[in-house]
Design an enzyme around this catalytic site. Structure first.
Site, PDB file in Angstrom:
ATOM      1  CB  VAL A  81      43.352 108.125  79.876  1.00 13.35           C
ATOM      2  CG1 VAL A  81      44.633 108.240  80.684  1.00 13.35           C
ATOM      3  CG2 VAL A  81      42.431 107.104  80.534  1.00 13.35           C
ATOM      4  CG  ASP A 105      44.055 111.583  68.427  1.00 13.39           C
ATOM      5  OD1 ASP A 105      43.616 111.188  69.528  1.00 13.39           O
ATOM      6  OD2 ASP A 105      43.846 110.985  67.348  1.00 13.39           O
ATOM      7  CB  THR A 147      44.097 100.032  81.158  1.00 15.62           C
ATOM      8  OG1 THR A 147      43.593 101.119  81.924  1.00 15.62           O
ATOM      9  CG2 THR A 147      44.013  98.752  81.952  1.00 15.62           C
ATOM     10  CD  GLU A 195      44.568 109.081  85.870  1.00 14.49           C
ATOM     11  OE1 GLU A 195      45.717 109.540  85.831  1.00 14.49           O
ATOM     12  OE2 GLU A 195      43.819 109.244  86.858  1.00 14.49           O
ATOM     13  NE  ARG A 226      35.276 108.046  90.602  1.00 14.22           N
ATOM     14  CZ  ARG A 226      34.729 108.600  91.685  1.00 14.22           C
ATOM     15  NH1 ARG A 226      33.697 108.048  92.254  1.00 14.22           N
ATOM     16  NH2 ARG A 226      35.210 109.711  92.191  1.00 14.22           N
ATOM     17  CG  LEU A 259      29.153  97.102  98.682  1.00 15.95           C
ATOM     18  CD1 LEU A 259      29.026  96.960 100.201  1.00 15.95           C
ATOM     19  CD2 LEU A 259      29.078  95.720  98.033  1.00 15.95           C
ATOM     20  N   GLY A 303      22.378  97.119  90.828  1.00 13.89           N
ATOM     21  CA  GLY A 303      21.825  97.762  89.633  1.00 13.89           C
ATOM     22  C   GLY A 303      21.736  96.798  88.473  1.00 13.89           C
ATOM     23  CB  CYS A 347      37.178 100.976  82.351  1.00 16.72           C
ATOM     24  SG  CYS A 347      37.568 102.584  81.673  1.00 16.72           S
TER      25      CYS A 347
HETATM   26  C1  UGA Z   1      36.231 102.858  86.254  1.00 16.31           C
HETATM   27  C2  UGA Z   1      36.961 102.961  87.609  1.00 16.31           C
HETATM   28  O1  UGA Z   1      36.039 103.322  88.634  1.00 16.31           O
HETATM   29  C3  UGA Z   1      38.078 104.005  87.538  1.00 16.31           C
HETATM   30  O2  UGA Z   1      38.801 104.016  88.761  1.00 16.31           O
HETATM   31  C4  UGA Z   1      39.031 103.618  86.387  1.00 16.31           C
HETATM   32  O3  UGA Z   1      40.064 104.577  86.242  1.00 16.31           O
HETATM   33  C5  UGA Z   1      38.251 103.545  85.095  1.00 16.31           C
HETATM   34  O4  UGA Z   1      37.187 102.564  85.229  1.00 16.31           O
HETATM   35  C6  UGA Z   1      39.205 103.160  84.006  1.00 16.31           C
HETATM   36  O5  UGA Z   1      39.796 102.073  84.082  1.00 16.31           O
HETATM   37  O6  UGA Z   1      39.497 103.981  83.127  1.00 16.31           O
HETATM   38  P1  UGA Z   1      34.321 104.295  85.028  1.00 16.31           P
HETATM   39  O7  UGA Z   1      34.278 103.181  84.029  1.00 16.31           O
HETATM   40  O8  UGA Z   1      34.386 105.698  84.540  1.00 16.31           O
HETATM   41  O9  UGA Z   1      35.593 104.111  86.015  1.00 16.31           O
HETATM   42  O10 UGA Z   1      33.000 104.205  85.902  1.00 16.31           O
HETATM   43  P2  UGA Z   1      32.586 103.661  87.356  1.00 16.31           P
HETATM   44  O11 UGA Z   1      32.103 104.793  88.161  1.00 16.31           O
HETATM   45  O12 UGA Z   1      33.608 102.795  87.948  1.00 16.31           O
HETATM   46  O13 UGA Z   1      31.308 102.759  86.986  1.00 16.31           O
HETATM   47  C7  UGA Z   1      31.439 101.589  86.176  1.00 16.31           C
HETATM   48  C8  UGA Z   1      30.113 100.865  86.095  1.00 16.31           C
HETATM   49  O14 UGA Z   1      29.781 100.267  87.338  1.00 16.31           O
HETATM   50  C9  UGA Z   1      28.925 101.746  85.720  1.00 16.31           C
HETATM   51  O15 UGA Z   1      28.122 101.064  84.807  1.00 16.31           O
HETATM   52  C10 UGA Z   1      28.197 101.947  87.033  1.00 16.31           C
HETATM   53  O16 UGA Z   1      26.832 102.202  86.881  1.00 16.31           O
HETATM   54  C11 UGA Z   1      28.440 100.606  87.708  1.00 16.31           C
HETATM   55  N1  UGA Z   1      28.339 100.635  89.182  1.00 16.31           N
HETATM   56  C12 UGA Z   1      29.239 101.347  89.902  1.00 16.31           C
HETATM   57  C13 UGA Z   1      27.347  99.911  89.815  1.00 16.31           C
HETATM   58  O17 UGA Z   1      26.500  99.243  89.174  1.00 16.31           O
HETATM   59  N2  UGA Z   1      27.297  99.922  91.184  1.00 16.31           N
HETATM   60  C14 UGA Z   1      28.189 100.621  91.927  1.00 16.31           C
HETATM   61  O18 UGA Z   1      28.086 100.562  93.190  1.00 16.31           O
HETATM   62  C15 UGA Z   1      29.177 101.356  91.275  1.00 16.31           C
END
Ligand code: UGA
Length: 433
Positions: free
Chosen positions: A11, A30, A123, A152, A155, A254, A257, A264
């Site tokens: 972040v 840092d 967070t 924030e 992703r 949706l 997986g 996060c």
């Molecule tokens: C997530 C949130 O999407 C961000 O909005 C947030 O800012 C961030 O956490 C955070 O709190 O810092 P991130 O962890 O980078 O972001 O990744 P995501 O794209 O959300 O995916 C998270 C997990 O869910 C991954 O393992 C992904 O493979 C899985 N996922 C995602 C699924 O299994 N199915 C989906 O439809 C979407």
């Protein structure tokens, strides 16, 4: 405006680089000297598409961005200080560990002389920003600062785009003065018609946890639907597609997986559940999300092992080790969890990931490192597609057929058409199909 960002994790670095892109003067701090030295040479501590170029541009061309390990030297000049330090899960009770936030608060409180806005961007559980205010108050007059919550939503893998083109900005304040400063800060996005939600501090902190928890719930929901689909002959991809066409539901998050991972969702859900427990609120929904996600990789590994009765000495290729594509982050990666469980049963794991190989090896030494997906598939008794990197979306299965010992594919991200692979001769297992 002069900005100081404390903490150069995901972040912090994205925020610093992107605010420099807006034209602000940014100093990132840092206490990790090695990290700061590398950053001063535009070497990013993790892989994030586009970030190194942005660092280089603002370090060397615009010179708007700089890095230091000395927080006390830069605080006095800052108009806004962002706290972006880590808030990992505590070993006991699953609460967020806020010790790094408190440490920063102690240090900056002694060095602020002119009015400064102190923002929590990490967070942090509801109540943290006001507790920060109390700590700062022990060293500072109340007219010398305001605290603000500005979570924030970026992703990993698409972080720069998410920062520069967000769906919304959330700002929690308890003073008009700090609200106006934050409005001015985000003016470049406001001009792009990005909605800005102003609210009180507690609500802003809550929005972040509620958003992540809802997304995680959506994923766990479709994953359980997928399990039922497998039993009754339904196809979860079509179920999700048709559900998503309903605007009230929406198609995003949706995709069934192997369960969600990353730094996060797993951590934030635990912390949110812990907050609810503290106030005696029934969070059974999120408890179920947490439990079903924890058991998912275990069940998937079991299903793989049982499907072909693999035994000690068999070799399985795993393609994709990061928790999602476009990152080298392996924190809470379901791919690694499955790999560990298979290794425990004596299976040899040949693996390939475009960026996360080194990080994965630090976690699992037994992984046999391969330079390409095809090398990983050589002599394999099965191939698991665990992360949907683009380069795995159009693999040459005729080539894999020549290399692999047995023609079995476990497509944990449903990126292939089962019929096409079966026609080539593969035994295909998807998720919920
Ligand atoms: C997530 C949130 O999407 C961000 O909005 C947030 O800012 C961030 O956490 C955070 O709190 O810092 P991130 O962890 O980078 O972001 O990744 P995501 O794209 O959300 O995916 C998270 C997990 O869910 C991954 O393992 C992904 O493979 C899985 N996922 C995602 C699924 O299994 N199915 C989906 O439809 C979407």
């Amino acid at each position: 405006m002069k900005l100081v960002i404390v903490g150069t994790g995901y972040v912090g670095l994205i925020t610093g680089a992107c605010f420099a892109e807006f034209g602000y003067n940014v100093i990132c701090v840092d206490k990790n000297n090695d990290r700061i030295n590398k950053l001063n040479n535009a070497q990013c501590p993790f892989y994030e598409p586009g970030l190194e170029n942005l660092l280089l541009k603002h370090l060397t061309v615009t010179k708007l961005l700089s890095f230091t390990n000395s927080l006390s030297e830069v605080v006095a000049d800052a108009d806004i200080i962002f706290i972006t330090v880590g808030t990992p899960t505590k070993r006991v009770e699953n609460q967020a560990d806020l010790s790094a936030v408190w440490e920063v608060a102690e240090e900056i409180g002694k060095k602020i002389f002119n009015y400064t806005v102190v923002v929590t961007k990490s967070t942090v559980p509801v109540g943290t920003t006001l507790e920060l205010k109390n700590i700062l108050s022990s060293n500072l007059e109340s007219d010398k600062f305001d605290v603000v919550s500005n979570p924030e939503f970026l992703r990993e893998g698409s972080a720069i785009n998410d920062f520069l083109r967000p769906d919304r900005i959330v700002i929690g304040t308890n003073s008009k003065k700090s609200e106006n400063i934050m409005k001015e800060l985000y003016r470049p996005l406001y001009l792009n018609e990005t909605p800005i939600v102003f609210t009180n501090i507690e609500t802003s902190e809550m929005i972040k946890y509620a958003s992540n928890s809802f997304l995680a719930t959506k994923i766990s929901f479709i994953n359980q639907i997928a399990d039922l689909c497998e039993k009754v002959g339904a196809n979860v991809n079509d179920v999700a597609k048709a559900m998503g066409m309903d605007k009230r539901i929406g198609s995003k998050f949706l995709h069934a997986g192997p369960g969600f991972g990353g730094s996060c969702f797993p951590k934030d859900i635990k912390a949110f559940v812990s907050t609810a427990k503290k106030y005696n609120i029934d969070f059974s929904i999120l408890n179920a999300v947490n439990d079903s996600n924890a058991i998912r990789p275990i069940n998937i590994a079991k299903k793989i092992l049982e499907s072909k009765k693999y035994k000690k000495g068999n070799t399985i290729a795993i393609l994709g080790l990061s928790f999602k594509p476009n990152t080298n982050d392996v924190r809470d990666s379901t791919s690694l969890k499955i790999a560990k469980l298979l290794i425990k049963k004596g299976i040899k794991i040949k693996s390939y990931d475009p960026k996360a190989m080194n990080n994965a090896k630090l976690e699992i030494n037994e992984l046999i490192e391969c330079k390409t997906a095809y090398e990983a598939c050589e002599s394999a008794d099965a191939v698991i597609i665990a992360t949907e990197w683009n380069e795995f979306r159009a693999l040459d299965f005729k080539k894999i057929k020549e290399k692999a010992k047995k023609l079995v594919i476990y497509d944990l991200r449903n990126i292939y058409n089962p019929k096409e692979l079966r026609d080539i001769g593969f035994e295909y297992y998807g998720i919920g199909t």
